[in-house]
Design a protein around this motif. Structure first.
Motif, PDB file in Angstrom:
ATOM      1  N   ALA A 106       0.846  -1.205   0.000  1.00 57.00           N
ATOM      2  CA  ALA A 106       0.000   0.000   0.000  1.00 57.00           C
ATOM      3  C   ALA A 106       0.876   1.247   0.000  1.00 57.00           C
ATOM      4  O   ALA A 106       0.595   2.223  -0.718  1.00 57.00           O
ATOM      5  CB  ALA A 106      -0.926  -0.016   1.210  1.00 57.00           C
ATOM      6  N   ALA A 107       1.956   1.232   0.777  1.00 55.50           N
ATOM      7  CA  ALA A 107       2.871   2.375   0.805  1.00 55.50           C
ATOM      8  C   ALA A 107       3.537   2.584  -0.551  1.00 55.50           C
ATOM      9  O   ALA A 107       3.792   3.728  -0.962  1.00 55.50           O
ATOM     10  CB  ALA A 107       3.923   2.174   1.891  1.00 55.50           C
ATOM     11  N   THR A 129      -8.510  -6.117   4.082  1.00 57.72           N
ATOM     12  CA  THR A 129      -7.229  -5.415   4.058  1.00 57.72           C
ATOM     13  C   THR A 129      -7.219  -4.321   3.003  1.00 57.72           C
ATOM     14  O   THR A 129      -6.747  -3.205   3.242  1.00 57.72           O
ATOM     15  CB  THR A 129      -6.088  -6.415   3.802  1.00 57.72           C
ATOM     16  OG1 THR A 129      -6.146  -7.439   4.792  1.00 57.72           O
ATOM     17  CG2 THR A 129      -4.739  -5.740   3.846  1.00 57.72           C
ATOM     18  N   LEU A 130      -7.740  -4.617   1.816  1.00 57.80           N
ATOM     19  CA  LEU A 130      -7.804  -3.598   0.762  1.00 57.80           C
ATOM     20  C   LEU A 130      -8.701  -2.442   1.194  1.00 57.80           C
ATOM     21  O   LEU A 130      -8.405  -1.269   0.931  1.00 57.80           O
ATOM     22  CB  LEU A 130      -8.290  -4.232  -0.536  1.00 57.80           C
ATOM     23  CG  LEU A 130      -7.375  -5.328  -1.109  1.00 57.80           C
ATOM     24  CD1 LEU A 130      -8.032  -6.024  -2.291  1.00 57.80           C
ATOM     25  CD2 LEU A 130      -6.016  -4.767  -1.510  1.00 57.80           C
ATOM     26  N   ALA A 131      -9.787  -2.763   1.891  1.00 52.99           N
ATOM     27  CA  ALA A 131     -10.669  -1.709   2.409  1.00 52.99           C
ATOM     28  C   ALA A 131      -9.952  -0.855   3.447  1.00 52.99           C
ATOM     29  O   ALA A 131     -10.180   0.358   3.534  1.00 52.99           O
ATOM     30  CB  ALA A 131     -11.933  -2.329   3.004  1.00 52.99           C
ATOM     31  N   ALA A 132      -9.089  -1.464   4.253  1.00 54.60           N
ATOM     32  CA  ALA A 132      -8.355  -0.726   5.280  1.00 54.60           C
ATOM     33  C   ALA A 132      -7.445   0.332   4.682  1.00 54.60           C
ATOM     34  O   ALA A 132      -7.095   1.307   5.355  1.00 54.60           O
ATOM     35  CB  ALA A 132      -7.534  -1.692   6.129  1.00 54.60           C
ATOM     36  N   HIS A 181      -5.360 -16.599   7.519  1.00 51.57           N
ATOM     37  CA  HIS A 181      -5.034 -15.178   7.658  1.00 51.57           C
ATOM     38  C   HIS A 181      -3.818 -14.800   6.828  1.00 51.57           C
ATOM     39  O   HIS A 181      -3.833 -13.766   6.136  1.00 51.57           O
ATOM     40  CB  HIS A 181      -4.828 -14.825   9.135  1.00 51.57           C
ATOM     41  CG  HIS A 181      -6.104 -14.722   9.904  1.00 51.57           C
ATOM     42  ND1 HIS A 181      -6.823 -13.549   9.994  1.00 51.57           N
ATOM     43  CD2 HIS A 181      -6.815 -15.647  10.602  1.00 51.57           C
ATOM     44  CE1 HIS A 181      -7.912 -13.750  10.728  1.00 51.57           C
ATOM     45  NE2 HIS A 181      -7.928 -15.020  11.108  1.00 51.57           N
ATOM     46  N   ALA A 182      -2.769 -15.618   6.876  1.00 52.90           N
ATOM     47  CA  ALA A 182      -1.592 -15.303   6.057  1.00 52.90           C
ATOM     48  C   ALA A 182      -1.958 -15.272   4.579  1.00 52.90           C
ATOM     49  O   ALA A 182      -1.536 -14.371   3.840  1.00 52.90           O
ATOM     50  CB  ALA A 182      -0.485 -16.322   6.311  1.00 52.90           C
ATOM     51  N   SER A 183      -2.774 -16.227   4.129  1.00 52.30           N
ATOM     52  CA  SER A 183      -3.193 -16.235   2.719  1.00 52.30           C
ATOM     53  C   SER A 183      -3.981 -14.982   2.372  1.00 52.30           C
ATOM     54  O   SER A 183      -3.839 -14.436   1.270  1.00 52.30           O
ATOM     55  CB  SER A 183      -4.026 -17.480   2.423  1.00 52.30           C
ATOM     56  OG  SER A 183      -3.249 -18.648   2.529  1.00 52.30           O
ATOM     57  N   GLY A 184      -4.806 -14.511   3.287  1.00 49.74           N
ATOM     58  CA  GLY A 184      -5.554 -13.281   3.032  1.00 49.74           C
ATOM     59  C   GLY A 184      -4.643 -12.096   2.802  1.00 49.74           C
ATOM     60  O   GLY A 184      -4.832 -11.306   1.862  1.00 49.74           O
ATOM     61  N   TYR A 185      -3.626 -11.952   3.646  1.00 47.46           N
ATOM     62  CA  TYR A 185      -2.693 -10.830   3.464  1.00 47.46           C
ATOM     63  C   TYR A 185      -1.832 -11.025   2.227  1.00 47.46           C
ATOM     64  O   TYR A 185      -1.480 -10.044   1.552  1.00 47.46           O
ATOM     65  CB  TYR A 185      -1.838 -10.650   4.717  1.00 47.46           C
ATOM     66  CG  TYR A 185      -2.674 -10.191   5.892  1.00 47.46           C
ATOM     67  CD1 TYR A 185      -3.305  -8.948   5.869  1.00 47.46           C
ATOM     68  CD2 TYR A 185      -2.882 -11.016   6.983  1.00 47.46           C
ATOM     69  CE1 TYR A 185      -4.109  -8.542   6.923  1.00 47.46           C
ATOM     70  CE2 TYR A 185      -3.685 -10.618   8.043  1.00 47.46           C
ATOM     71  CZ  TYR A 185      -4.300  -9.378   8.006  1.00 47.46           C
ATOM     72  OH  TYR A 185      -5.108  -8.981   9.041  1.00 47.46           O
ATOM     73  N   LEU A 186      -1.493 -12.271   1.900  1.00 49.60           N
ATOM     74  CA  LEU A 186      -0.736 -12.525   0.669  1.00 49.60           C
ATOM     75  C   LEU A 186      -1.577 -12.203  -0.568  1.00 49.60           C
ATOM     76  O   LEU A 186      -1.053 -11.709  -1.573  1.00 49.60           O
ATOM     77  CB  LEU A 186      -0.263 -13.974   0.634  1.00 49.60           C
ATOM     78  CG  LEU A 186       0.775 -14.363   1.699  1.00 49.60           C
ATOM     79  CD1 LEU A 186       1.071 -15.849   1.631  1.00 49.60           C
ATOM     80  CD2 LEU A 186       2.060 -13.546   1.538  1.00 49.60           C
ATOM     81  N   ALA A 238      -2.555  -8.485  -4.985  1.00 49.46           N
ATOM     82  CA  ALA A 238      -3.432  -7.538  -5.680  1.00 49.46           C
ATOM     83  C   ALA A 238      -2.749  -6.193  -5.852  1.00 49.46           C
ATOM     84  O   ALA A 238      -2.775  -5.589  -6.943  1.00 49.46           O
ATOM     85  CB  ALA A 238      -4.740  -7.376  -4.905  1.00 49.46           C
ATOM     86  N   MET A 239      -2.117  -5.706  -4.782  1.00 45.75           N
ATOM     87  CA  MET A 239      -1.469  -4.390  -4.868  1.00 45.75           C
ATOM     88  C   MET A 239      -0.200  -4.438  -5.700  1.00 45.75           C
ATOM     89  O   MET A 239       0.126  -3.474  -6.414  1.00 45.75           O
ATOM     90  CB  MET A 239      -1.218  -3.850  -3.458  1.00 45.75           C
ATOM     91  CG  MET A 239      -2.512  -3.438  -2.759  1.00 45.75           C
ATOM     92  SD  MET A 239      -2.302  -2.645  -1.145  1.00 45.75           S
ATOM     93  CE  MET A 239      -2.184  -4.085  -0.078  1.00 45.75           C
ATOM     94  N   ALA A 240       0.528  -5.570  -5.653  1.00 49.59           N
ATOM     95  CA  ALA A 240       1.697  -5.715  -6.527  1.00 49.59           C
ATOM     96  C   ALA A 240       1.274  -5.689  -7.993  1.00 49.59           C
ATOM     97  O   ALA A 240       1.952  -5.092  -8.844  1.00 49.59           O
ATOM     98  CB  ALA A 240       2.423  -7.018  -6.207  1.00 49.59           C
ATOM     99  N   ALA A 241       0.135  -6.317  -8.296  1.00 47.47           N
ATOM    100  CA  ALA A 241      -0.360  -6.317  -9.678  1.00 47.47           C
ATOM    101  C   ALA A 241      -0.834  -4.931 -10.089  1.00 47.47           C
ATOM    102  O   ALA A 241      -0.650  -4.525 -11.247  1.00 47.47           O
ATOM    103  CB  ALA A 241      -1.480  -7.346  -9.831  1.00 47.47           C
TER     104      ALA A 241
END
Length: 488
Positions: free
Chosen positions: A67-68, A246-249, A381-386, A391-394
């Motif tokens: 995100a950063a 996470t994306l919403a956050a 949970h780890a899979s969710g953050y991955l 998504a953000m890397a793409a």
């Protein structure tokens, strides 16, 4: 050889910063970002022989750093990211710490779910939280729906025989394997060498950077790294919903899409629904399918956790989405991976722990004969953050290279990654954590379900603090339409 897997030192573990850097470099993200992340704390924090704190901190931290990186693309400046391991592990147990109107949240587990010994002395795990999965298991066992009856019935089966019959019937069951047995399995062979996050180009499109945000002095106080990004969330249970949460956050407009005929688990809807709007569409209905395709044309990211090919049949698979919306980022979650004989096999975190040897290794470390699960749904949970990281890397790639992208994550690949981080000597001797011990990490907020006590997001960003602008709401609260871009 990764030192974490060295036979001469099986309990040597990877530093969390190195685990994060490994994820980062694997996705070819800018090296400059790694100078802007600070990690604190060390394993063990919860009782486990696996480096679950490092996994939580690295996966959650990498998603925040992504995100950063998007923020830097949009503003020309970096912000600082910090993640404390204790907080990250609390968020990995967010559904466990959820309180509704001051009392306990709805029950998560069905009464017959769990581990059972079979007649051959081996174990199986049943996942029966959805009614049709419970009913299907009981039909095969031809017994009453209570633990004693199920235990007696399974005493007449061999573990792998029952796993096969149940899986063939579409049920979610796993025989427990030692890690060496898992490594010899054809599915483990198919996954060997695959990274925890895979990104593949699936279509051509011109570069599409996110809109530039104005200089700091003029910036809207509500602007965040994913402001204006639209996410269609086709997920249930934990891993996929955590990705959308996470994306919403980080400011995305996340629209959860469910259908009234699909079962759900209220405690998870409440916990993972923070920050999202929620609509219902029945993709078997022609009018609802048209509504979906209208949504797809305005979508940036699709997150989905249905079995391989499930959404393809409804016209919402990755290739169809890329044709409808060139430049789309499509994120797919599977249980056991997209290749190999188990590519279409149903599964959940607890089952993958059982199948891949994690439960057996935890039992051995604890000196117990019965299987021992991880102290959190770590693979979920780890899979969710991955998934959120991918998504953000793409999106980062789309901004500079163009193209449509398919991100793949699986619980089994996450298990493989967790194991690569090494083991923690005497980790099982660590006392478990009660909610009173993490009260400083909790927030109280109003929602569509009443007053909630929830775990705050563990990643701290110096300029755009992660938070959820919308409360959790009952499924189907909103219309299936996008907000105007920039209104979140």
């Amino acid at each position: 050889m990764n030192p974490a897997t060295s036979a001469s030192d099986p309990f040597r573990s990877v530093a969390p910063a190195d685990a994060l850097a490994g994820l980062w470099h694997g996705l070819a993200l800018p090296d400059a970002a790694l100078g802007h992340v600070r990690l604190s704390g060390a394993d063990p924090i919860l009782p486990s022989s696996f480096a679950i704190g490092a996994a939580a901190q690295a996966s959650l931290g990498a998603s925040a750093l992504a995100a950063a990186a998007l923020w830097a693309q949009r503003t020309g400046r970096w912000q600082e990211v910090s993640v404390d391991m204790r907080h990250a592990l609390a968020e990995f147990r967010s559904e466990r710490y959820l309180r509704v109107n001051g009392g306990p949240a709805p029950e998560l587990w069905d009464s017959i779910a769990g581990l059972y010994p079979c007649g051959d002395g081996r174990w199986v795990r049943l996942h029966t939280n959805f009614p049709h999965h419970r009913d299907g298991v009981l039909r095969i066992l031809q017994c009453a729906g209570n633990k004693d009856a199920v235990r007696t019935a399974l005493g007449k089966w061999k573990a792998e025989d029952f796993e096969q019959v149940a899986s063939d019937a579409g049920m979610v069951v796993s025989a427990m394997r030692a890690h060496d047995e898992w490594l010899a399995h054809p599915q483990a062979e198919a996954l060997r060498g695959l990274p925890p996050v895979i990104i593949e180009k699936i279509g051509d499109a011109p570069p599409e950077p996110l809109p530039v945000l104005p200089p700091h002095a003029e910036i809207n106080v509500d602007a965040r790294p994913l402001s204006g990004v639209r996410v269609l969330d086709f997920t249930r249970i934990i891993a996929g919903p955590v990705a959308g949460r996470t994306l919403a956050a980080h400011g995305a407009d996340v629209l959860l899409v469910t259908a009234s005929h699909l079962p759900s688990m209220e405690v998870l809807v409440i916990d993972t629904g923070r920050g999202k709007r929620s609509c219902q569409l029945d993709l078997r209905d022609a009018e609802d399918k048209r509504a979906l395709h209208k949504l797809l044309h305005g979508t940036d990211v699709v997150v989905q956790g249905y079995r391989q090919g499930g959404l393809d049949k409804l016209g919402a698979g990755p290739e169809a989405a890329a044709r409808a919306r060139p430049g789309i980022v499509y994120v797919s979650l599977s249980a056991y991976g997209h290749v190999g004989p188990w590519a279409g096999k149903r599964g959940f975190d607890s089952l993958v722990q059982t199948a891949t040897g994690i439960n057996g290794d935890e039992a051995q470390a604890a000196g117990k004969t019965e299987p021992v699960p991880l102290p959190a749904q770590v693979l979920d949970h780890a899979s969710g953050y991955l998934m959120a990281l991918g998504a953000m890397a793409a999106l980062h790639r789309r901004a500079t290279q163009g193209g449509s992208w398919h991100v793949r994550v699986s619980l089994a690949q996450t298990a493989q990654w967790l194991r690569s981080l090494g083991r923690v000597p005497d980790g099982m001797a660590t006392p478990d954590q009660h909610i009173d011990e993490i009260s400083d990490l909790l927030a109280i907020e109003e929602s569509g379900f009443g007053e909630l006590t929830t775990v705050r997001h563990a990643a701290q960003l110096s300029e755009t603090p992660a938070h959820w602008a919308l409360p959790s709401v009952p499924l189907g609260t909103h219309a299936p339409e996008w907000l105007p871009r920039g209104s979140r």
